[in-house]
Design a protein around this motif. Sequence first.
Motif, PDB file in Angstrom:
ATOM      1  N   LEU A 170       0.828  -1.208   0.000  1.00  0.00           N
ATOM      2  CA  LEU A 170       0.000   0.000   0.000  1.00  0.00           C
ATOM      3  C   LEU A 170       0.863   1.260   0.000  1.00  0.00           C
ATOM      4  O   LEU A 170       2.093   1.192  -0.079  1.00  0.00           O
ATOM      5  CB  LEU A 170      -0.964  -0.025   1.194  1.00  0.00           C
ATOM      6  N   ASP A 171       0.194   2.423   0.059  1.00  0.00           N
ATOM      7  CA  ASP A 171       0.866   3.694  -0.207  1.00  0.00           C
ATOM      8  C   ASP A 171       1.317   4.442   1.037  1.00  0.00           C
ATOM      9  O   ASP A 171       2.235   5.242   0.978  1.00  0.00           O
ATOM     10  CB  ASP A 171      -0.094   4.644  -0.970  1.00  0.00           C
ATOM     11  N   LEU A 172       0.635   4.215   2.154  1.00  0.00           N
ATOM     12  CA  LEU A 172       0.841   5.061   3.324  1.00  0.00           C
ATOM     13  C   LEU A 172       0.710   4.214   4.583  1.00  0.00           C
ATOM     14  O   LEU A 172      -0.253   3.470   4.741  1.00  0.00           O
ATOM     15  CB  LEU A 172      -0.203   6.186   3.352  1.00  0.00           C
ATOM     16  N   ALA A 173       1.695   4.317   5.471  1.00  0.00           N
ATOM     17  CA  ALA A 173       1.653   3.579   6.736  1.00  0.00           C
ATOM     18  C   ALA A 173       1.865   4.546   7.887  1.00  0.00           C
ATOM     19  O   ALA A 173       2.534   5.568   7.740  1.00  0.00           O
ATOM     20  CB  ALA A 173       2.738   2.503   6.761  1.00  0.00           C
ATOM     21  N   ASN A 174       1.290   4.210   9.031  1.00  0.00           N
ATOM     22  CA  ASN A 174       1.497   5.066  10.200  1.00  0.00           C
ATOM     23  C   ASN A 174       2.624   4.521  11.071  1.00  0.00           C
ATOM     24  O   ASN A 174       3.228   3.495  10.775  1.00  0.00           O
ATOM     25  CB  ASN A 174       0.204   5.270  10.987  1.00  0.00           C
ATOM     26  N   ALA A 175       2.860   5.211  12.200  1.00  0.00           N
ATOM     27  CA  ALA A 175       3.992   4.891  13.064  1.00  0.00           C
ATOM     28  C   ALA A 175       3.609   3.923  14.170  1.00  0.00           C
ATOM     29  O   ALA A 175       4.221   3.945  15.222  1.00  0.00           O
ATOM     30  CB  ALA A 175       4.572   6.177  13.651  1.00  0.00           C
ATOM     31  N   SER A 176       2.625   3.091  13.937  1.00  0.00           N
ATOM     32  CA  SER A 176       2.152   2.011  14.805  1.00  0.00           C
ATOM     33  C   SER A 176       0.906   2.399  15.582  1.00  0.00           C
ATOM     34  O   SER A 176       0.659   3.574  15.862  1.00  0.00           O
ATOM     35  CB  SER A 176       3.222   1.503  15.777  1.00  0.00           C
ATOM     36  N   LEU A 177       0.124   1.369  15.913  1.00  0.00           N
ATOM     37  CA  LEU A 177      -1.047   1.484  16.783  1.00  0.00           C
ATOM     38  C   LEU A 177      -0.859   0.525  17.959  1.00  0.00           C
ATOM     39  O   LEU A 177       0.170  -0.122  18.076  1.00  0.00           O
ATOM     40  CB  LEU A 177      -2.327   1.175  16.003  1.00  0.00           C
ATOM     41  N   LEU A 178      -1.869   0.445  18.823  1.00  0.00           N
ATOM     42  CA  LEU A 178      -1.692  -0.242  20.101  1.00  0.00           C
ATOM     43  C   LEU A 178      -1.574  -1.757  19.965  1.00  0.00           C
ATOM     44  O   LEU A 178      -0.725  -2.376  20.588  1.00  0.00           O
ATOM     45  CB  LEU A 178      -2.858   0.092  21.029  1.00  0.00           C
ATOM     46  N   ASP A 179      -2.448  -2.367  19.193  1.00  0.00           N
ATOM     47  CA  ASP A 179      -2.387  -3.806  18.956  1.00  0.00           C
ATOM     48  C   ASP A 179      -3.270  -4.110  17.747  1.00  0.00           C
ATOM     49  O   ASP A 179      -3.944  -3.225  17.208  1.00  0.00           O
ATOM     50  CB  ASP A 179      -2.815  -4.613  20.194  1.00  0.00           C
ATOM     51  N   GLU A 180      -3.249  -5.366  17.302  1.00  0.00           N
ATOM     52  CA  GLU A 180      -3.979  -5.703  16.084  1.00  0.00           C
ATOM     53  C   GLU A 180      -5.475  -5.472  16.230  1.00  0.00           C
ATOM     54  O   GLU A 180      -6.131  -4.977  15.303  1.00  0.00           O
ATOM     55  CB  GLU A 180      -3.710  -7.162  15.702  1.00  0.00           C
ATOM     56  N   SER A 181      -6.038  -5.789  17.382  1.00  0.00           N
ATOM     57  CA  SER A 181      -7.488  -5.691  17.543  1.00  0.00           C
ATOM     58  C   SER A 181      -7.964  -4.247  17.541  1.00  0.00           C
ATOM     59  O   SER A 181      -8.999  -3.929  16.925  1.00  0.00           O
ATOM     60  CB  SER A 181      -7.915  -6.392  18.832  1.00  0.00           C
ATOM     61  N   THR A 182      -7.251  -3.357  18.231  1.00  0.00           N
ATOM     62  CA  THR A 182      -7.654  -1.952  18.194  1.00  0.00           C
ATOM     63  C   THR A 182      -7.404  -1.368  16.820  1.00  0.00           C
ATOM     64  O   THR A 182      -8.138  -0.478  16.369  1.00  0.00           O
ATOM     65  CB  THR A 182      -6.936  -1.135  19.280  1.00  0.00           C
ATOM     66  N   ALA A 183      -6.379  -1.874  16.109  1.00  0.00           N
ATOM     67  CA  ALA A 183      -6.167  -1.451  14.721  1.00  0.00           C
ATOM     68  C   ALA A 183      -7.343  -1.881  13.850  1.00  0.00           C
ATOM     69  O   ALA A 183      -7.745  -1.163  12.924  1.00  0.00           O
ATOM     70  CB  ALA A 183      -4.861  -2.028  14.181  1.00  0.00           C
ATOM     71  N   ALA A 184      -7.914  -3.053  14.143  1.00  0.00           N
ATOM     72  CA  ALA A 184      -9.096  -3.517  13.408  1.00  0.00           C
ATOM     73  C   ALA A 184     -10.259  -2.558  13.593  1.00  0.00           C
ATOM     74  O   ALA A 184     -10.983  -2.226  12.649  1.00  0.00           O
ATOM     75  CB  ALA A 184      -9.478  -4.922  13.872  1.00  0.00           C
ATOM     76  N   ALA A 185     -10.447  -2.109  14.843  1.00  0.00           N
ATOM     77  CA  ALA A 185     -11.525  -1.153  15.111  1.00  0.00           C
ATOM     78  C   ALA A 185     -11.266   0.171  14.387  1.00  0.00           C
ATOM     79  O   ALA A 185     -12.195   0.788  13.859  1.00  0.00           O
ATOM     80  CB  ALA A 185     -11.645  -0.910  16.611  1.00  0.00           C
ATOM     81  N   GLU A 186     -10.008   0.599  14.344  1.00  0.00           N
ATOM     82  CA  GLU A 186      -9.673   1.827  13.614  1.00  0.00           C
ATOM     83  C   GLU A 186      -9.903   1.655  12.118  1.00  0.00           C
ATOM     84  O   GLU A 186     -10.328   2.593  11.429  1.00  0.00           O
ATOM     85  CB  GLU A 186      -8.214   2.215  13.882  1.00  0.00           C
ATOM     86  N   ALA A 187      -9.637   0.461  11.611  1.00  0.00           N
ATOM     87  CA  ALA A 187      -9.894   0.196  10.192  1.00  0.00           C
ATOM     88  C   ALA A 187     -11.380   0.330   9.879  1.00  0.00           C
ATOM     89  O   ALA A 187     -11.769   0.895   8.848  1.00  0.00           O
ATOM     90  CB  ALA A 187      -9.388  -1.198   9.823  1.00  0.00           C
ATOM     91  N   MET A 188     -12.215  -0.186  10.765  1.00  0.00           N
ATOM     92  CA  MET A 188     -13.661  -0.080  10.555  1.00  0.00           C
ATOM     93  C   MET A 188     -14.093   1.390  10.499  1.00  0.00           C
ATOM     94  O   MET A 188     -14.856   1.779   9.598  1.00  0.00           O
ATOM     95  CB  MET A 188     -14.412  -0.791  11.678  1.00  0.00           C
TER      96      MET A 188
END
Length: 966
Positions: A144-162
């Motif tokens: 993909l084109d753009l990545a951030n500098a990390s999130l807390l864990d995979e599950s909270t990243a899933a919620a952010e994706a939603m």
Amino acid sequence: MPTQNQAPLATLEQTDAFIARHIGPSAAEQQAMLKELGVADLDQLITQTVPEDILVKSPINLPDSRTEEEVLTYLKSVAAKNKINTSMIGMGYTDTIVPNVILRNVLENPGWYTAYTPYQPEVSQGRLEAILNFQTMVLDLTGLDLANASLLDESTAAAEAMTLCKRMSKAKKANTFLIDKNVHPQNISVIETRAEPLGYEVIVGDVAELIDQHECFGVLVQYPGTFGDVNDYAELIEKAHDKKALFCAAADIMSLVTLKSPGEMGADVVFGSAQRFGVPMGFGGPHAAFFATRDAYKRSVPGRIIGVSVDSRGNKALRMAMQTREQHIRREKATSNICTAQVLLANMAGFYAVYHGPQGLKTIAGRINRFASILAKGLQSKGVELVNQSWFDTITIKLDNAEAVYSKALEAGINLRNTGDNQLGMTCDECTSRETINTLWDCILGEDHGLNLEQIDAEIAASGENSYAANLARESEILTHPVFNSYHSETEMLRYLKKLENKDISLAHSMIALGSCTMKLNATAEMIPVTWPEFGKLHPFAPMDQAQGYKQLIDELEEQLKAITGFDAVCMQPNSGAQGEYAGLLAIRKYHQANGDGHRNICLIPTSAHGTNPASAALADMKVVLTACDENGNVDVADLRAKAEQHKDDLSCLMITYPSTHGVYEEDIREICQIVHDNGGQVYMDGANLNAQVAVSQPAEIGADVSHMNLHKTFCIPHGGGGPGMGPIGIKAHLAPFVANHPIQQIDGPNPENGAVSAAPWGSASILPISWVYIALMGGTGLRAATENAILNANYLSKKLGEHYPVLYTGRNDRVAHECIIDMRPLKESSGITEEDVAKRLMDFGFHAPTMSFPVAGTLMIEPTESESKAELDRFIEAMAQIREEIGQVEDGDIDAENNPLRNAPHTMADLIGGDWDRPYSFEQGAFPVARLHTSKVWPTVNRIDNVYGDRNLFCSCIPVEDYAE
């Protein structure tokens, strides 16, 4: 006075040595500062500072201070109660090998773990480069084109994706998010928790069928699936796009080394955990989540992004781009409430990729896949039914005697995933060995199975077959940048790590007096247990009888925190302060619903609050109503009362920080809490400033119903360059049933049906020993002394700086709490010099700047903590006094208003060797403004960075090689 030989044994056995090591000022320094403040002792200072009606009446109920040796010996005995089996549970957590050069020189190195979030990039270039490496790695692997500098864990990243899908999807009328049934259950739970207050419908099932049945704004799959399947999602992605929905993939980072990336299939968001890139499982964290998406969605990416800009000399320089302080700017309209990332762990994962390089990663991934294939082929040859017909590292088998096999594997020291319905999952990882495979065959098939591992391996190699479809094999190159192809010997890697470390200021260099961030000592004894294997190698979903050491540690820490705060219960799951806010507000929301008051949705928030407060309230489906502050920085009680009464039928809660973000103890805090309670609301106390409360007051006793505790502030977990953090919440008994639970590992206390707020049951459990050790070392007496000295240091700074700058707010007797705010606005008006100029000039003195323009624009908020000595405070005061003199020279016209040491700060080696020095002051004055710097100088490695250029020309991966040549 008796000599040492005459001293009684009790004196010689004093165990409070650590207290004096944690608290910076010596007894003599304390007396000197108290004299400066005109008080006789600390008790008098506290009486003058803290409102009498909230002062605790008796000592905190904790054991006495113990020595470092005693504490670590005891904790080692606790850790020994954890049983470390070979983990094959998978589900997003796998064992890994932390390269020792990274373990010793990053995870165990205070130069890396005590640094702050890189808001001041000129003294953070090393950390920023490491994070940029992480982002580049993520972009290469996800496609993909753009990545951030990390999130807390995979599950909270899933919620952010939603939530990103909801914001960016063109299916504006759709309100449904589809989740494939093969997504990890903890991801599903956290998404459902996030979706409920936002009003989104979540449907879990076979998304290949669901996509034809529902209009939706987003679709989520797991790649590979939770049971191991590796599927081609290109057709499904096309269907989602036809419906104007966005497509998300939760991906295993190691599999992406050999599998076609979801980005190449057409996915819009790809996220996951970087844990298996050299970060211990640690019973659930901390681990960096990666998050990548399309450039078109860059304004909605949660968290922080590191970008490339230029400095004032035109040289390439790194900085935080766009979302630097999004919550504080957009408040309840922010895209997320994220305040803490997992930077230390992201750095480790990025360095893992740098050290191994693309070929090394391919070898590791290939070995993992080969072990899984050998295991699968051996079982298939004996007639064992595989649930999944393709795999990368995980196979799931169906057995009539699954329970017996599971138990036999446990006896052999192997944890399998028992999914029920006679199915067992087994995930291979970097630590899987031939012995592991042979033992599994013995457990499943009996010891006379006759399988030969080497023979099966040879057959697989000869066949050339993959364990997944040929079209899913990665063809694109990864990690081609020189940084991933240059440091594969330990010598080179060590020097690279040291080169980056030398570009940054951390607590290993000087005080970092950031208001509201409590950058205090992270003592070595507190950090040591983090890397003990007894804490590091445990899977978060291991059977609880294998985690008795963790259970004891967590139970004891909960009791410590309850004694300190006065709450009845503690929820350990939130793994950041902002997530603690969110979890606490959800508990309040559920409490009101249980009482038939689900309509209560008004959240009162003072204008001085942290920006995460209104952002968290919005995530909990609350409507924010701001209440005013008076000219002294206190909550305007009359305004709060009026608004509480106006909204009494719908009042949910008040969010209030105590002491206030303005650095003062609210005199009317009890009345404020009572007003809210009288009008049917609950009180959420933001614990960011808890360091000024410990052992002198208690949130629960004051009137708070729930409060988060920043363990990475008050309780000594280090900031790690921007994370990790932990934000457990204390709750009163009536709210205790409504806090988070977990779908896999049930927690005693909360309602079992409550969803999770983070991936692991107890959040980032492996860093909890830090806070436990701190409290045990300090004891009740030491914690009281720490708070007293934090208040002493802050008031000393306030008085001495007040001789040069206006102090914006003070409380009773002109005292401040743990921090003070100096007002730069009058000086800007008289000289044109801004708070940013002062922040950059402080770098020339070897200091990281205080918090800039928060909570009041045009100010500097300063918190010295209890860990800084008077000598260090005096060095800071000296720097600020010198800067004030330079401002005065601008005011008087003695130096140019634009071409002066403040405007040109920071000064670098490039200024010295550039050959173009044309300034009306000497380089000596610019770079060595005080004499002590001749023997102790920290050089900023870039000049002042152009923030506007960086946002207009957003570039968020490693700088091209040709640019280095330029």
